[in-house]
Design an enzyme around this catalytic site. Structure first.
Site, PDB file in Angstrom:
ATOM      1  N   HIS A  34       0.850  -1.299  -0.144  1.00 31.87           N
ATOM      2  CA  HIS A  34       0.066  -0.003   0.074  1.00 31.87           C
ATOM      3  C   HIS A  34       0.700   1.105   0.012  1.00 31.87           C
ATOM      4  O   HIS A  34       1.838   1.258   0.728  1.00 31.87           O
ATOM      5  CB  HIS A  34      -1.024   0.020   1.265  1.00 31.87           C
ATOM      6  CG  HIS A  34      -1.637   1.279   1.581  1.00 31.87           C
ATOM      7  ND1 HIS A  34      -2.744   1.563   0.801  1.00 31.87           N
ATOM      8  CD2 HIS A  34      -1.379   2.366   2.246  1.00 31.87           C
ATOM      9  CE1 HIS A  34      -3.135   2.758   1.088  1.00 31.87           C
ATOM     10  NE2 HIS A  34      -2.369   3.227   1.986  1.00 31.87           N
ATOM     11  N   SER A  36       0.632   5.529   0.310  1.00 28.81           N
ATOM     12  CA  SER A  36      -0.427   6.560   0.357  1.00 28.81           C
ATOM     13  C   SER A  36       0.443   7.660   0.801  1.00 28.81           C
ATOM     14  O   SER A  36       1.543   7.649   1.317  1.00 28.81           O
ATOM     15  CB  SER A  36      -1.481   6.390   1.254  1.00 28.81           C
ATOM     16  OG  SER A  36      -1.053   6.211   2.554  1.00 28.81           O
TER      17      SER A  36
END
Length: 171
Positions: A34, A36
């Protein structure tokens, strides 16, 4: 402005390192990650990827290829919707793969070249880092060059050319 954005990149992976003589020092990572920037609303950027990354660590050279599949997200109903895809076209700029070559040089210095791209759009990036140890060995001096898309998530769809100098605590 030394910090335009902070990106977070947790991942879970499995590293396969078979017998180096039999497989010519090749191995592979398989994982999910992930990435971000932790921002809100219009400045939010994130994506999730599954990847496979074969590598060869032989002598003073590391060769590393990384191929990924972006996990699709739902479309946003409005730009301020906290749910849904913040950057549905990121694959057009970041592509589906990148290649790295890292080489230990004399005096403890190291060179690292990264190439990334999407051949169907002609967009990608190149980065070169050169590091060398400080006299006491507690950190590394760094010179870096980047040109292309995706230096940070907030700029994934803008061409950036940057030269930097600084230090690194690890490499």
């Amino acid at each position: 402005r030394p910090f335009r954005e902070t990106n977070y990149n947790p991942e879970l992976f499995y590293r396969w390192t078979p017998d180096p003589e039999r497989f010519h020092h090749w191995g592979a990572d398989v994982g999910i990650e992930h990435e971000s920037n932790g921002e809100e609303a219009l400045r939010s950027r994130s994506w999730n990827r599954l990847y496979i990354a074969p590598f060869q660590a032989k002598g003073r050279t590391l060769r590393y290829l990384k191929f990924w599949y972006r996990i699709p997200e739902d479309r946003k109903d409005t730009p301020l919707d906290p749910k849904g895809d913040d950057n549905p076209d990121i694959y057009r700029f970041m592509g589906y793969a990148e290649a790295h070559v890292q080489r230990q040089l004399g005096g403890g210095s190291m060179g690292h070249l990264m190439l990334r791209g999407n051949p169907s759009t002609g967009k990608g990036a190149i980065q070169f880092n050169y590091t060398w140890p400080s006299p006491d060995g507690s950190l590394f001096y760094l010179v870096t060059f980047f040109h292309g898309y995706g230096e940070t998530l907030i700029d994934y769809n803008r061409v950036v050319t940057r030269i930097g100098v600084g230090f690194a605590v690890t490499r």
